[in-house]
Scaffold this active site. Structure first.
Site, PDB file in Angstrom:
ATOM      1  N   LYS A  59       1.671  -3.430   7.530  1.00 49.99           N
ATOM      2  CA  LYS A  59       1.994  -3.619   6.149  1.00 49.99           C
ATOM      3  C   LYS A  59       3.395  -3.394   5.699  1.00 49.99           C
ATOM      4  CE  LYS A  59      -2.104  -4.328   4.000  1.00 49.99           C
ATOM      5  NZ  LYS A  59      -2.479  -5.331   3.004  1.00 49.99           N
TER       6      LYS A  59
ATOM      7  N   TYR B 268      -1.885   0.310  10.740  1.00 50.45           N
ATOM      8  CA  TYR B 268      -2.122  -0.371   9.762  1.00 50.45           C
ATOM      9  C   TYR B 268      -0.800  -0.311   8.713  1.00 50.45           C
ATOM     10  CZ  TYR B 268      -3.745  -0.838   4.670  1.00 50.45           C
ATOM     11  OH  TYR B 268      -3.902  -1.320   3.477  1.00 50.45           O
TER      12      TYR B 268
ATOM     13  N   GLU C  84       0.228   3.679   1.806  1.00 53.84           N
ATOM     14  CA  GLU C  84       0.291   4.029   3.293  1.00 53.84           C
ATOM     15  C   GLU C  84       1.508   3.957   3.850  1.00 53.84           C
ATOM     16  OE1 GLU C  84      -2.182   5.334   5.376  1.00 53.84           O
ATOM     17  OE2 GLU C  84      -2.989   5.796   3.739  1.00 53.84           O
TER      18      GLU C  84
ATOM     19  N   THR D 113       0.627  -1.272  -0.197  1.00 54.92           N
ATOM     20  CA  THR D 113      -0.013   0.108  -0.008  1.00 54.92           C
ATOM     21  C   THR D 113       0.860   1.362  -0.149  1.00 54.92           C
ATOM     22  OG1 THR D 113      -1.665   1.274   1.335  1.00 54.92           O
ATOM     23  CG2 THR D 113      -0.161  -0.386   2.642  1.00 54.92           C
TER      24      THR D 113
HETATM   25  P1  NAP Z   1     -11.426  -4.901   1.801  1.00 56.29           P
HETATM   26  O1  NAP Z   1     -12.442  -4.500   0.798  1.00 56.29           O
HETATM   27  O2  NAP Z   1     -11.579  -4.415   2.993  1.00 56.29           O
HETATM   28  O3  NAP Z   1     -11.309  -6.372   1.948  1.00 56.29           O
HETATM   29  C1  NAP Z   1     -10.452  -7.144   2.951  1.00 56.29           C
HETATM   30  C2  NAP Z   1     -10.605  -8.492   2.864  1.00 56.29           C
HETATM   31  O4  NAP Z   1      -9.964  -9.203   3.791  1.00 56.29           O
HETATM   32  C3  NAP Z   1     -12.112  -9.081   2.927  1.00 56.29           C
HETATM   33  O5  NAP Z   1     -12.545 -10.257   2.132  1.00 56.29           O
HETATM   34  C4  NAP Z   1     -12.187  -9.579   4.555  1.00 56.29           C
HETATM   35  O6  NAP Z   1     -13.127 -10.598   4.879  1.00 56.29           O
HETATM   36  C5  NAP Z   1     -10.630 -10.243   4.570  1.00 56.29           C
HETATM   37  N1  NAP Z   1     -10.310 -10.496   5.660  1.00 56.29           N
HETATM   38  C6  NAP Z   1      -9.999  -9.610   6.683  1.00 56.29           C
HETATM   39  N2  NAP Z   1      -9.527 -10.223   7.889  1.00 56.29           N
HETATM   40  C7  NAP Z   1      -9.363 -11.613   7.511  1.00 56.29           C
HETATM   41  C8  NAP Z   1      -8.820 -12.644   8.138  1.00 56.29           C
HETATM   42  N3  NAP Z   1      -8.521 -12.726   9.406  1.00 56.29           N
HETATM   43  N4  NAP Z   1      -9.108 -14.084   7.470  1.00 56.29           N
HETATM   44  C9  NAP Z   1      -9.283 -13.874   6.242  1.00 56.29           C
HETATM   45  N5  NAP Z   1      -9.959 -12.669   5.655  1.00 56.29           N
HETATM   46  C10 NAP Z   1      -9.719 -11.777   6.335  1.00 56.29           C
HETATM   47  O7  NAP Z   1     -10.279  -4.413   1.086  1.00 56.29           O
HETATM   48  P2  NAP Z   1      -9.875  -4.147  -0.414  1.00 56.29           P
HETATM   49  O8  NAP Z   1      -9.987  -2.455  -0.508  1.00 56.29           O
HETATM   50  O9  NAP Z   1     -10.480  -5.129  -1.334  1.00 56.29           O
HETATM   51  O10 NAP Z   1      -8.297  -4.214  -0.335  1.00 56.29           O
HETATM   52  C11 NAP Z   1      -7.738  -5.562  -0.624  1.00 56.29           C
HETATM   53  C12 NAP Z   1      -6.244  -5.437  -0.064  1.00 56.29           C
HETATM   54  O11 NAP Z   1      -5.463  -4.506  -0.913  1.00 56.29           O
HETATM   55  C13 NAP Z   1      -6.106  -5.248   1.431  1.00 56.29           C
HETATM   56  O12 NAP Z   1      -4.885  -6.068   1.872  1.00 56.29           O
HETATM   57  C14 NAP Z   1      -5.960  -3.784   1.609  1.00 56.29           C
HETATM   58  O13 NAP Z   1      -5.057  -3.384   2.756  1.00 56.29           O
HETATM   59  C15 NAP Z   1      -5.099  -3.565   0.453  1.00 56.29           C
HETATM   60  N6  NAP Z   1      -4.978  -2.168  -0.338  1.00 56.29           N
HETATM   61  C16 NAP Z   1      -6.232  -1.648  -0.499  1.00 56.29           C
HETATM   62  C17 NAP Z   1      -6.009  -0.406  -1.339  1.00 56.29           C
HETATM   63  C18 NAP Z   1      -7.306   0.350  -1.669  1.00 56.29           C
HETATM   64  O14 NAP Z   1      -7.265   1.559  -2.093  1.00 56.29           O
HETATM   65  N7  NAP Z   1      -8.668  -0.502  -1.670  1.00 56.29           N
HETATM   66  C19 NAP Z   1      -4.874   0.284  -1.602  1.00 56.29           C
HETATM   67  C20 NAP Z   1      -3.767  -0.154  -1.216  1.00 56.29           C
HETATM   68  C21 NAP Z   1      -3.724  -1.532  -0.417  1.00 56.29           C
HETATM   69  P3  NAP Z   1     -14.363 -10.453   5.257  1.00 56.29           P
HETATM   70  O15 NAP Z   1     -15.254 -10.063   4.103  1.00 56.29           O
HETATM   71  O16 NAP Z   1     -14.882 -11.709   6.220  1.00 56.29           O
HETATM   72  O17 NAP Z   1     -14.416  -9.133   6.348  1.00 56.29           O
HETATM   73  N1  GDD Z   2     -12.571   7.107   6.118  1.00 52.22           N
HETATM   74  C1  GDD Z   2     -12.657   8.487   6.169  1.00 52.22           C
HETATM   75  N2  GDD Z   2     -13.902   8.917   6.660  1.00 52.22           N
HETATM   76  N3  GDD Z   2     -11.814   9.211   5.570  1.00 52.22           N
HETATM   77  C2  GDD Z   2     -11.809  10.571   5.741  1.00 52.22           C
HETATM   78  C3  GDD Z   2     -12.964  10.993   6.136  1.00 52.22           C
HETATM   79  C4  GDD Z   2     -14.041  10.201   6.772  1.00 52.22           C
HETATM   80  O1  GDD Z   2     -15.104  10.798   6.982  1.00 52.22           O
HETATM   81  N4  GDD Z   2     -12.883  12.430   6.425  1.00 52.22           N
HETATM   82  C5  GDD Z   2     -11.782  12.498   5.628  1.00 52.22           C
HETATM   83  N5  GDD Z   2     -10.957  11.533   5.494  1.00 52.22           N
HETATM   84  C6  GDD Z   2      -9.777  11.333   5.052  1.00 52.22           C
HETATM   85  C7  GDD Z   2      -8.763  10.566   5.873  1.00 52.22           C
HETATM   86  O2  GDD Z   2      -8.333  11.206   6.712  1.00 52.22           O
HETATM   87  C8  GDD Z   2      -7.692   9.918   4.820  1.00 52.22           C
HETATM   88  O3  GDD Z   2      -6.655  11.094   4.854  1.00 52.22           O
HETATM   89  C9  GDD Z   2      -8.545  10.176   3.421  1.00 52.22           C
HETATM   90  O4  GDD Z   2      -9.773  10.689   3.549  1.00 52.22           O
HETATM   91  C10 GDD Z   2      -8.689   8.699   2.719  1.00 52.22           C
HETATM   92  O5  GDD Z   2      -9.486   7.947   3.898  1.00 52.22           O
HETATM   93  P1  GDD Z   2      -9.923   6.518   3.432  1.00 52.22           P
HETATM   94  O6  GDD Z   2     -10.918   6.374   2.479  1.00 52.22           O
HETATM   95  O7  GDD Z   2     -10.376   5.866   4.611  1.00 52.22           O
HETATM   96  O8  GDD Z   2      -8.680   5.936   3.029  1.00 52.22           O
HETATM   97  P2  GDD Z   2      -7.164   5.573   3.344  1.00 52.22           P
HETATM   98  O9  GDD Z   2      -6.393   6.240   2.310  1.00 52.22           O
HETATM   99  O10 GDD Z   2      -6.918   5.908   4.795  1.00 52.22           O
HETATM  100  O11 GDD Z   2      -6.806   4.090   3.360  1.00 52.22           O
HETATM  101  C11 GDD Z   2      -7.243   3.299   1.999  1.00 52.22           C
HETATM  102  O12 GDD Z   2      -6.084   3.461   1.090  1.00 52.22           O
HETATM  103  C12 GDD Z   2      -4.963   3.029   1.537  1.00 52.22           C
HETATM  104  C13 GDD Z   2      -3.970   3.074   0.189  1.00 52.22           C
HETATM  105  O13 GDD Z   2      -3.468   4.452   0.156  1.00 52.22           O
HETATM  106  C14 GDD Z   2      -7.429   1.840   2.641  1.00 52.22           C
HETATM  107  O14 GDD Z   2      -7.942   1.121   1.196  1.00 52.22           O
HETATM  108  C15 GDD Z   2      -6.337   1.142   2.755  1.00 52.22           C
HETATM  109  O15 GDD Z   2      -6.366  -0.198   3.022  1.00 52.22           O
HETATM  110  C16 GDD Z   2      -5.166   1.396   1.767  1.00 52.22           C
HETATM  111  O16 GDD Z   2      -3.873   0.768   1.861  1.00 52.22           O
END
Ligand code: NAP
Ligand code: GDD
Length: 373
Positions: free
Chosen positions: A157, A153, A131, A129
């Site tokens: 990671k 987090y 992050e 990520t």
């Molecule tokens: P998500 O929608 O939150 O999905 C997370 C998945 O992990 C869900 O299927 C959840 O299962 C499963 N999980 C959580 N704890 C578990 C456990 N103990 N054992 C087995 N499964 C478990 O996340 P996403 O947005 O698809 O992201 C996928 C991956 O990419 C994550 O690792 C996230 O940190 C990473 N990532 C995401 C982003 C982004 O912007 N989306 C960016 C960078 C990296 P349940 O349905 O049972 O909760």
């Molecule tokens: N969730 C949330 N809710 N975020 C808010 C809000 C709110 O009401 N208001 C402002 N924010 C700001 C957060 O402080 C952060 O700076 C930004 O919006 C994005 O927040 P999220 O959408 O929660 O995502 P994230 O960037 O913290 O994390 C996501 O992206 C990562 C990759 O950079 C997640 O998907 C992580 O799993 C992933 O690694």
């Protein structure tokens, strides 16, 4: 014929569902890990259940035994480790659980592969990520930018990133990290900022919500479309050598910009007034005359509840390496298209939820009056 067997952890999540569709279309046999739970969270993959090459298995990232047994049974040729406690703010409330799943979980997968003697035949993708850049040391960020994780987090990671690199070097395993910047979609969890905004804009436009409360509106993100990003996960594992890649669009926007555009697509134009905790989004005009009463009203306000103890505020990715070496197009879906896709989806969802709730209410009334028996 070459075996193409993928094992996806986190299959029920946003990315897991899109990746399953992508790999099934490529002819893979897809196996997904789901957790046992008293509530069913399979909504995103419900449409895939029953597909001949799609199989679900119970296991948990916190339980090595289940992972070792499953990897042995499935004998995957590729593992996509997407499972995580993926919410940054939640990681401050549940840091130990986050470390167990997001850090040690990666080690458990690697060891499950080694225990089953698959280290020479099974490639591993780790969902890393942006992050990791956290309190950023340079903008934009690329594969050479130093890491400075800024939440439990991100620290978890970071372990995942380094243990993948370690096993690649120590045991010559084909394991890599995709350093993915934020990617969103109509399947995004409802507490992430983009989906929270698109759902609220749709609800406010349909009279179902009065105000949306957000945290830091100045935070900058490089937002892409999840459907485009899962292709990269696959491309990273098809590359001739195991390497880590930054995946991003190369374009940055604030949370405020996302909200302004989302409300615009819901038919509400906003202006912003005030600063910091006192900032408000006020309605300037509406396209739907039935929303005329909203003009002049505050529909977005800031709440301290959504501020984080430490917040990452300047993410901006440089996808040059992915573009050049994987042939991936970071601009397949623009920011403007992404917001539009999400709002259109949520406008329909809110309308459909309303119809369903009216039907439920009517049914309850008809049952009570004996009209329906
Ligand atoms: P998500 O929608 O939150 O999905 C997370 C998945 O992990 C869900 O299927 C959840 O299962 C499963 N999980 C959580 N704890 C578990 C456990 N103990 N054992 C087995 N499964 C478990 O996340 P996403 O947005 O698809 O992201 C996928 C991956 O990419 C994550 O690792 C996230 O940190 C990473 N990532 C995401 C982003 C982004 O912007 N989306 C960016 C960078 C990296 P349940 O349905 O049972 O909760
Ligand atoms: N969730 C949330 N809710 N975020 C808010 C809000 C709110 O009401 N208001 C402002 N924010 C700001 C957060 O402080 C952060 O700076 C930004 O919006 C994005 O927040 P999220 O959408 O929660 O995502 P994230 O960037 O913290 O994390 C996501 O992206 C990562 C990759 O950079 C997640 O998907 C992580 O799993 C992933 O690694």
């Amino acid at each position: 014929m070459e075996r193409k067997v993928a094992l996806i952890t986190g299959v029920t999540g946003q990315d897991g569902s899109y990746l399953s569709e992508f790999l099934l279309a490529k002819g893979y046999e897809v196996h997904g890990i789901i957790r046992r739970s008293s509530v069913d969270y399979r909504e995103r993959i419900a449409h895939l259940e029953g597909t001949p090459n799609f199989h679900l298995h119970y296991a948990d990232m916190g339980d090595s035994m289940s992972l070792v047994k499953l990897v042995g049974k499935v004998q995957p040729t590729e593992i996509y480790n997407l499972a995580a406690q993926s919410h940054v703010q939640v990681s401050f409330d549940a840091p130990e659980f986050t470390a167990d799943v997001d850090a040690v979980g990666v080690l458990r997968i690697l060891e499950a592969v080694r225990t089953n003697h698959l280290e020479n035949s099974c490639k591993i993708y780790q969902a890393s990520t942006s992050e990791l850049y956290g309190k950023v040391e340079e903008v934009p960020q690329n594969e050479m930018t130093p890491f400075h994780p800024y939440s439990p987090y991100a620290v978890a990671k970071l372990y995942g990133f380094w243990i993948i690199k370690e096993y690649r070097e120590a045991y010559n395993m084909f394991c890599c990290s995709g350093i993915l910047f934020n990617h969103e979609s109509e399947r995004r969890g409802e507490t992430f900022v983009t989906r929270k905004i698109t759902l609220a804009a749709a609800r406010i436009a349909q009279g179902k919500q009065d105000c949306l409360y957000l945290g830091n509106l100045d935070s900058l993100r490089d937002w892409g479309y999840a459907k485009d990003y899962v292709e990269c996960m696959w491309l990273i594992l098809q590359h001739h050598t195991p390497e880590d890649f930054v995946i991003a669009t190369g374009v940055q926007h604030t949370v405020r910009e996302f909200a302004t555009l989302a409300f615009h697509h819901a038919g509400i134009e906003l202006r912003w007034e005030g600063e910091g905790i006192n900032e408000k989004g006020i309605v300037v005009s509406v396209t739907n005359p039935t929303n005329a009463h909203l003009v002049g009203k505050v529909v977005v306000a800031v709440s301290e509840a959504f501020y984080r103890p430490t917040d990452v505020v300047n993410l901006w990715g440089d996808p040059t390496k992915a573009k050049n070496e994987l042939g991936w197009n970071p601009q397949t879906t623009s920011f403007e298209q992404l917001v539009q896709i999400m709002v259109q989806h949520d406008m329909q969802k809110v309308a459909a939820d309303h119809v369903a709730s009216v039907m439920r209410t009517n049914l309850a009334e008809y049952l009570e009056k004996g009209i329906v028996k």
